[in-house]
Design a protein around this motif. Structure first.
Motif, PDB file in Angstrom:
ATOM      1  N   HIS A 266      44.285  43.209  33.325  1.00  0.00           N
ATOM      2  CA  HIS A 266      43.067  43.111  32.584  1.00  0.00           C
ATOM      3  C   HIS A 266      42.529  44.498  32.137  1.00  0.00           C
ATOM      4  N   THR A 267      42.434  45.385  32.740  1.00  0.00           N
ATOM      5  CA  THR A 267      41.839  46.724  32.433  1.00  0.00           C
ATOM      6  C   THR A 267      42.644  47.248  31.335  1.00  0.00           C
TER       7      THR A 267
ATOM      8  N   GLU B 186      33.816  42.816  42.169  1.00  0.00           N
ATOM      9  CA  GLU B 186      34.993  42.473  41.518  1.00  0.00           C
ATOM     10  C   GLU B 186      34.573  41.832  40.051  1.00  0.00           C
TER      11      GLU B 186
ATOM     12  N   ARG C 209      34.919  43.371  36.045  1.00  0.00           N
ATOM     13  CA  ARG C 209      35.483  42.541  34.998  1.00  0.00           C
ATOM     14  C   ARG C 209      34.420  42.480  33.933  1.00  0.00           C
TER      15      ARG C 209
ATOM     16  N   GLU D  76      45.869  46.460  40.131  1.00  0.00           N
ATOM     17  CA  GLU D  76      44.431  46.334  39.323  1.00  0.00           C
ATOM     18  C   GLU D  76      43.223  46.460  40.251  1.00  0.00           C
TER      19      GLU D  76
END
Length: 289
Positions: A24-25, A141, A145, A205
């Protein structure tokens, strides 16, 4: 920041370079950089990203012309596909590993960074891949995000400046800044867990998030050393996003420590110097910040 257009290749009996995985990063970083590249070319008939400059590093014995021939593009050409480039670079005699990254921008065009690691050249060794199943607390977390999504918007809006004077990043963008402020009590609560995730989680991640978040921990002489030790350990992580987040977090911690001597921040330069031997351009770039 560099577009995650990355290539790495080894053949039998060559040193391993981690293969890329899409997190995702990294998706956020890639989209932000690509959006910026397209924005600076807006208004032209062809908005395809173009190569403006080719920078080659790591070549001590290998001919620069051989590397350029293997890359196969020139300034003004469209950004190349990754297909085939790694094979051509890997076939150059004496090249153990190769890496290509693109960053924005040089006169509205992309900068292409081409790195090679040669036989008998200095080599940067990583920690063995951890195998633990630790994860961050869901509340932290989820907040992280949400922050990554907000960062994507701030970069597209060209509002990504940050203040490091407290020893952690606070961005100019109000949404990002509020989310970063929300990290402080959560990280204080979970500091020991974040350290364990950074060192032991098998999920890169999770480790990347931990490397970024730990900078928001409390600042006493003891906790400053705890945070710095964790981040310096992360500089040898196998995952480049973990290393990048750790270097940026250490930079923030160092700025805060210089302005607030009572925090007693001391950062060893050793691993930053060693990272200058990395085949990954972002390692070299961030190590000089």
């Amino acid at each position: 920041r560099p577009v995650r257009f990355t290539l790495s290749r080894t053949t039998d009996n060559k040193r391993p370079v981690r293969s890329s995985t899409t997190s995702h990063t990294e998706v956020v970083r890639y989209c932000c950089a690509l959006a910026l590249a397209l924005a600076v070319t807006a208004g032209a008939e062809d908005i395809s990203p173009r190569v403006g400059l080719i920078e080659i590093y790591g070549a001590r014995k290998t001919s620069i012309q051989k590397i350029k021939t293997a890359v196969g593009v020139n300034p003004g050409d469209r950004m190349p596909s990754r297909d085939g480039i790694e094979d051509r670079l890997g076939k150059i005699p004496g090249v153990l590993a190769a890496r290509v990254e693109a960053a924005c921008c040089e006169q509205r065009k992309m900068i292409l960074y081409v790195g090679v690691e040669e036989k008998d050249a200095p080599h940067f060794d990583f920690h063995p891949a951890p195998a633990g199943d630790l994860t961050l607390a869901p509340s932290l977390e989820d907040k992280y995000r949400e922050f990554l999504d907000a960062v994507a918007g701030s970069i597209r809006g060209r509002n990504a400046d940050e203040d490091l004077t407290n020893g952690y990043s606070l961005m100019a963008d109000p949404e990002c800044r509020n989310l970063q402020s929300d990290f402080i009590p959560l990280v204080t609560r979970d500091l020991a867990l974040i350290d364990h995730v950074l060192r032991e989680s098998s999920d890169p991640e999770q480790r990347a998030a931990a490397a970024y978040l730990i900078q928001y921990g409390p600042r006493t002489a003891h906790s400053s050393k705890f945070i710095v030790d964790a981040l310096q350990y992360a500089l040898r992580d196998q995952d480049e996003t973990v290393r990048e987040n750790a270097m940026r977090a250490l930079h923030a911690v160092a700025v805060g420590g210089k302005l607030h001597p009572e925090q007693q921040v001391y950062i060893e330069p050793t691993w930053f110097v060693e990272l200058l031997n990395s085949v990954v351009w972002s390692d070299r770039h961030n190590a000089t910040l």
